[in-house]
Design a protein around this motif. Structure first.
Motif, PDB file in Angstrom:
ATOM      1  N   ARG A 167       0.834  -1.193   0.000  1.00 30.09           N
ATOM      2  CA  ARG A 167       0.000   0.000   0.000  1.00 30.09           C
ATOM      3  C   ARG A 167       0.873   1.249   0.000  1.00 30.09           C
ATOM      4  O   ARG A 167       1.994   1.256   0.527  1.00 30.09           O
ATOM      5  N   MET A 198      -4.538   1.516  -1.989  1.00 32.65           N
ATOM      6  CA  MET A 198      -4.409   0.069  -1.864  1.00 32.65           C
ATOM      7  C   MET A 198      -4.886  -0.603  -3.154  1.00 32.65           C
ATOM      8  O   MET A 198      -6.085  -0.847  -3.345  1.00 32.65           O
ATOM      9  N   LYS A 236      -8.389   1.014  -3.712  1.00 38.38           N
ATOM     10  CA  LYS A 236      -9.115   1.651  -2.615  1.00 38.38           C
ATOM     11  C   LYS A 236      -8.337   2.854  -2.136  1.00 38.38           C
ATOM     12  O   LYS A 236      -7.123   2.778  -1.924  1.00 38.38           O
ATOM     13  N   TYR A 271     -13.833   3.064  -3.437  1.00 38.36           N
ATOM     14  CA  TYR A 271     -13.220   1.957  -4.176  1.00 38.36           C
ATOM     15  C   TYR A 271     -13.548   2.099  -5.659  1.00 38.36           C
ATOM     16  O   TYR A 271     -14.720   2.140  -6.048  1.00 38.36           O
ATOM     17  N   ALA A 287      -5.486  -5.756   0.506  1.00 37.39           N
ATOM     18  CA  ALA A 287      -6.266  -5.315  -0.648  1.00 37.39           C
ATOM     19  C   ALA A 287      -6.892  -6.489  -1.387  1.00 37.39           C
ATOM     20  O   ALA A 287      -7.835  -6.301  -2.160  1.00 37.39           O
ATOM     21  N   ASP A 325     -10.396  -6.543  -0.241  1.00 37.18           N
ATOM     22  CA  ASP A 325     -11.149  -5.442  -0.840  1.00 37.18           C
ATOM     23  C   ASP A 325     -11.586  -5.799  -2.259  1.00 37.18           C
ATOM     24  O   ASP A 325     -12.726  -5.544  -2.656  1.00 37.18           O
TER      25      ASP A 325
END
Length: 321
Positions: free
Chosen positions: A37, A55, A67, A87, A298, A301
């Motif tokens: 990140r 991210m 994100k 996002y 991530a 995510d």
């Protein structure tokens, strides 16, 4: 094609825990590209500045996502939340933007889901008593998430501010949970089958001497070296599992025991990916104390955003197989 805007309510609706846990598990099995990140400080004008995190993650030929998380502590004085997240999901084959999705819902729900996924491998099959330590955004999701993988019958909540714990208990009771406030943390830890901590504590809250055999200890909150939710004894007594190797670089709950010599990185039993791929059996004895330390990734995510986009009627990525 027109990019979709998927706001908080729809994002939440599409991230029910049973399918979300399954989606995250599939992504850990399949794998994806997850660069480190990015962190950037943003200078303030007339007030303190903030921090921006980026991210990214992608699966070649499928989906690409980024994100963004903005953390501005000075927002409290403006009457605004200190953290905002969004996002952006794209086609990994073409880079075409597909959707902008509420990042706060993705982050909180995938965090709770990852803990529940780990518990599927690490908590006793009959675990029915859950202790939630904390009363924030993630804490209030934990009973539902854990209830998707274990037969949770009783929920206790402990928080530094008893009124916050009571407010969470009231909300949980309203949706059918047998929930109570835990007035004494030590006693509550000693009774729980699962202890899940979601706080921003910088000093140990849970002590190893309080844990009974067979407990599963889930540590969500500490994402920086200065943050701790447990003492060294918790780690020394436990079979330790982590979400990713990054936990060994960031989590004070692991770095402090390493520094004091009671634990080393080689003592980690497995990552969450290894559990999901069947490379480690997870819990092997009912009496084991297991500990899962997460710092977030991530990958989770991307799994959540893909689920939201497809459940909202989005098409497959250009070359997804």
């Amino acid at each position: 094609m027109q990019m979709r805007i998927i706001e908080a309510e729809a994002t939440r609706h599409h991230l029910q825990f049973v399918p979300l846990i399954a989606a995250i598990e599939r992504m850990f099995v399949q794998g994806c590209e997850v660069p480190q990140r990015h962190r950037h400080d943003v200078a303030g004008a007339a007030s303190p500045g903030g921090t921006v995190l980026l991210m990214p993650a992608w699966r070649p030929g499928a989906f690409l996502g980024i994100k963004t998380v903005s953390i501005f502590a000075g927002n409290r004085e403006r009457g605004l939340p200190g953290l905002h997240s969004a996002y952006l999901l794209m086609d990994a084959a073409t880079g075409v933007p597909l959707a902008m999705i509420d990042g706060n819902e993705i982050t909180s729900r995938r965090t709770a889901a990852a803990s529940a996924l780990a518990a599927r491998y690490l908590a006793r099959p009959d675990a029915g008593r859950l202790l939630v330590v904390g009363a924030g955004r993630v804490a209030r999701l934990l009973p539902e998430a854990y209830g998707a993988v274990r037969p949770i019958r009783e929920v206790q909540v402990w928080a530094r501010r008893e009124e916050a714990a009571q407010a969470l208990v009231t909300g949980l009771r309203a949706v059918g949970w047998a929930a109570t406030v835990a007035p004494d943390l030590q006693a509550a830890v000693g009774q729980a089958d699962i202890v899940s901590c979601a706080t921003l504590s910088e000093a140990p809250l849970v002590h190893g001497a309080w844990l009974k055999s067979g407990t599963h200890l889930d540590l969500i909150g500490g994402f920086a070296p200065a943050m701790r939710e447990t003492d060294d004894a918790c780690v020394a007594l436990s079979r330790v599992f982590i979400d990713t190797e990054e936990a060994l670089l960031k989590a004070g709950d692991l770095l402090a025991p390493i520094a004091s010599g009671v634990f080393c990185s080689a003592d980690v039993c497995a990552t969450l990916a290894q559990l999901c791929r069947g490379e480690h059996p997870g819990r092997t004895h009912d009496a084991d104390i297991t500990l899962f330390k997460s710092v977030g990734t991530a990958l989770e995510d991307l799994a959540a955003a893909t689920l939201v986009y497809q459940a909202d009627g989005g098409r497959e990525a250009q070359t997804a197989g």
